[in-house]
Scaffold this motif. Structure first.
Motif, PDB file in Angstrom:
ATOM      1  N   ALA A  81       0.843  -1.202   0.000  1.00  0.00           N
ATOM      2  CA  ALA A  81       0.000   0.000   0.000  1.00  0.00           C
ATOM      3  C   ALA A  81       0.880   1.254   0.000  1.00  0.00           C
ATOM      4  N   GLY A  82       1.973   1.229   0.751  1.00  0.00           N
ATOM      5  CA  GLY A  82       2.894   2.356   0.772  1.00  0.00           C
ATOM      6  C   GLY A  82       3.572   2.580  -0.568  1.00  0.00           C
ATOM      7  N   LEU A  83       3.967   1.500  -1.223  1.00  0.00           N
ATOM      8  CA  LEU A  83       4.588   1.612  -2.540  1.00  0.00           C
ATOM      9  C   LEU A  83       3.603   2.190  -3.552  1.00  0.00           C
ATOM     10  N   PHE A  84       2.384   1.658  -3.577  1.00  0.00           N
ATOM     11  CA  PHE A  84       1.366   2.172  -4.491  1.00  0.00           C
ATOM     12  C   PHE A  84       1.046   3.631  -4.197  1.00  0.00           C
ATOM     13  N   ALA A  85       0.982   3.982  -2.909  1.00  0.00           N
ATOM     14  CA  ALA A  85       0.691   5.371  -2.528  1.00  0.00           C
ATOM     15  C   ALA A  85       1.806   6.301  -2.987  1.00  0.00           C
ATOM     16  N   GLY A  86       3.045   5.888  -2.812  1.00  0.00           N
ATOM     17  CA  GLY A  86       4.166   6.713  -3.255  1.00  0.00           C
ATOM     18  C   GLY A  86       4.149   6.942  -4.754  1.00  0.00           C
ATOM     19  N   ILE A  87       3.862   5.896  -5.507  1.00  0.00           N
ATOM     20  CA  ILE A  87       3.775   6.027  -6.965  1.00  0.00           C
ATOM     21  C   ILE A  87       2.609   6.949  -7.333  1.00  0.00           C
ATOM     22  N   ALA A  88       1.483   6.804  -6.650  1.00  0.00           N
ATOM     23  CA  ALA A  88       0.316   7.657  -6.920  1.00  0.00           C
ATOM     24  C   ALA A  88       0.626   9.121  -6.628  1.00  0.00           C
ATOM     25  N   VAL A  89       1.400   9.391  -5.586  1.00  0.00           N
ATOM     26  CA  VAL A  89       1.787  10.766  -5.264  1.00  0.00           C
ATOM     27  C   VAL A  89       2.598  11.372  -6.401  1.00  0.00           C
ATOM     28  N   ILE A  90       3.544  10.619  -6.917  1.00  0.00           N
ATOM     29  CA  ILE A  90       4.384  11.112  -8.011  1.00  0.00           C
ATOM     30  C   ILE A  90       3.551  11.342  -9.274  1.00  0.00           C
ATOM     31  N   ILE A  91       2.641  10.419  -9.578  1.00  0.00           N
ATOM     32  CA  ILE A  91       1.770  10.592 -10.750  1.00  0.00           C
ATOM     33  C   ILE A  91       0.882  11.812 -10.565  1.00  0.00           C
ATOM     34  N   ALA A  92       0.285  11.949  -9.381  1.00  0.00           N
ATOM     35  CA  ALA A  92      -0.586  13.103  -9.119  1.00  0.00           C
ATOM     36  C   ALA A  92       0.196  14.416  -9.211  1.00  0.00           C
ATOM     37  N   ALA A  93       1.419  14.439  -8.697  1.00  0.00           N
ATOM     38  CA  ALA A  93       2.246  15.646  -8.785  1.00  0.00           C
ATOM     39  C   ALA A  93       2.580  15.961 -10.236  1.00  0.00           C
ATOM     40  N   GLY A  94       2.872  14.917 -11.012  1.00  0.00           N
ATOM     41  CA  GLY A  94       3.161  15.125 -12.431  1.00  0.00           C
ATOM     42  C   GLY A  94       1.960  15.682 -13.180  1.00  0.00           C
ATOM     43  N   ILE A  95       0.778  15.171 -12.875  1.00  0.00           N
ATOM     44  CA  ILE A  95      -0.440  15.671 -13.508  1.00  0.00           C
ATOM     45  C   ILE A  95      -0.695  17.113 -13.065  1.00  0.00           C
ATOM     46  N   ALA A  96      -0.548  17.376 -11.778  1.00  0.00           N
ATOM     47  CA  ALA A  96      -0.797  18.719 -11.247  1.00  0.00           C
ATOM     48  C   ALA A  96       0.147  19.753 -11.848  1.00  0.00           C
ATOM     49  N   HIS A  97       1.359  19.344 -12.145  1.00  0.00           N
ATOM     50  CA  HIS A  97       2.322  20.278 -12.699  1.00  0.00           C
ATOM     51  C   HIS A  97       2.432  20.193 -14.224  1.00  0.00           C
ATOM     52  N   GLY A  98       1.543  19.390 -14.838  1.00  0.00           N
ATOM     53  CA  GLY A  98       1.495  19.317 -16.284  1.00  0.00           C
ATOM     54  C   GLY A  98       2.616  18.548 -16.932  1.00  0.00           C
ATOM     55  N   VAL A  99       3.405  17.838 -16.156  1.00  0.00           N
ATOM     56  CA  VAL A  99       4.544  17.112 -16.699  1.00  0.00           C
ATOM     57  C   VAL A  99       4.098  15.907 -17.505  1.00  0.00           C
ATOM     58  N   ILE A 100       3.109  15.197 -16.997  1.00  0.00           N
ATOM     59  CA  ILE A 100       2.688  13.945 -17.624  1.00  0.00           C
ATOM     60  C   ILE A 100       1.750  14.189 -18.802  1.00  0.00           C
ATOM     61  N   MET A 101       0.960  15.252 -18.767  1.00  0.00           N
ATOM     62  CA  MET A 101      -0.063  15.474 -19.783  1.00  0.00           C
ATOM     63  C   MET A 101       0.427  16.229 -21.010  1.00  0.00           C
ATOM     64  N   ARG A 102       1.696  16.579 -21.105  1.00  0.00           N
ATOM     65  CA  ARG A 102       2.184  17.343 -22.256  1.00  0.00           C
ATOM     66  C   ARG A 102       2.287  16.506 -23.481  1.00  0.00           C
TER      67      ARG A 102
END
Length: 164
Positions: A143-164
């Motif tokens: 659960a901690g590993l999945f949560a950490g990955i989700a945090v990074i994905i969410a941060a990337g989406i929030a900062h537009g890194v992943i959606m470019r």
């Protein structure tokens, strides 16, 4: 041993001892990261995981198939694992004004960890169904590993890194 398994009594609080354990873990984990640094948080996570495996094994040796709610050292290990992801990102970037960007990462680590720990998707649920002391620890580490990955994905989406 009971003091460690209950994370200094947080596992004895009602209702939802796991959430109390996670909340205590996030506060202590943030303090370790902020005042001692990211490498100390890594070492603390490794140490609490190792202690968790040892104490869960001893506590559950005569109670197979149980996951007592008062044992929350597994929550601490999983929560700190989730916290390593945003903590590493802040440490790597050498952010001076850490509080501005750190708070959302910490809150997200806590919320995503609680989500995956309660929902128990895929490997989290599989570990939980083991019904032994290893499963008690492993479900929260997943659960901690999945949560950490989700945090990074969410941060990337929030900062537009992943959606470019």
């Amino acid at each position: 041993m009971r003091v460690l398994n209950t994370f200094f009594g947080l596992g004895l609080l009602r209702p939802a001892p796991g959430t109390w354990g996670s909340a205590g873990a996030i506060v202590l984990g943030i303090a370790i990261d902020r005042y001692l640094g990211f490498p100390a948080l890594v070492l603390a996570t490794i140490l609490v995981t190792w202690i968790g495996f040892l104490t869960c094994r001893a506590a559950l040796a005569d109670r197979p198939g149980e996951d007592p709610s008062e044992i929350v050292i597994d929550e601490v290990a999983g929560q700190w694992l989730a916290l390593l992801f945003p903590a590493f990102a802040f440490w790597q970037r050498g952010l001076e004004d850490w509080a501005v960007v750190a708070y959302p990462g910490w809150v997200a680590a806590f919320l995503f960890f609680r989500l995956f720990d309660i929902w128990k998707p895929w490997l989290v649920g599989r570990a939980d169904r083991r019904g032994d002391w290893k499963g008690v620890m492993l479900d929260d580490l997943w659960a901690g590993l999945f949560a950490g990955i989700a945090v990074i994905i969410a941060a990337g989406i929030a900062h537009g890194v992943i959606m470019r």
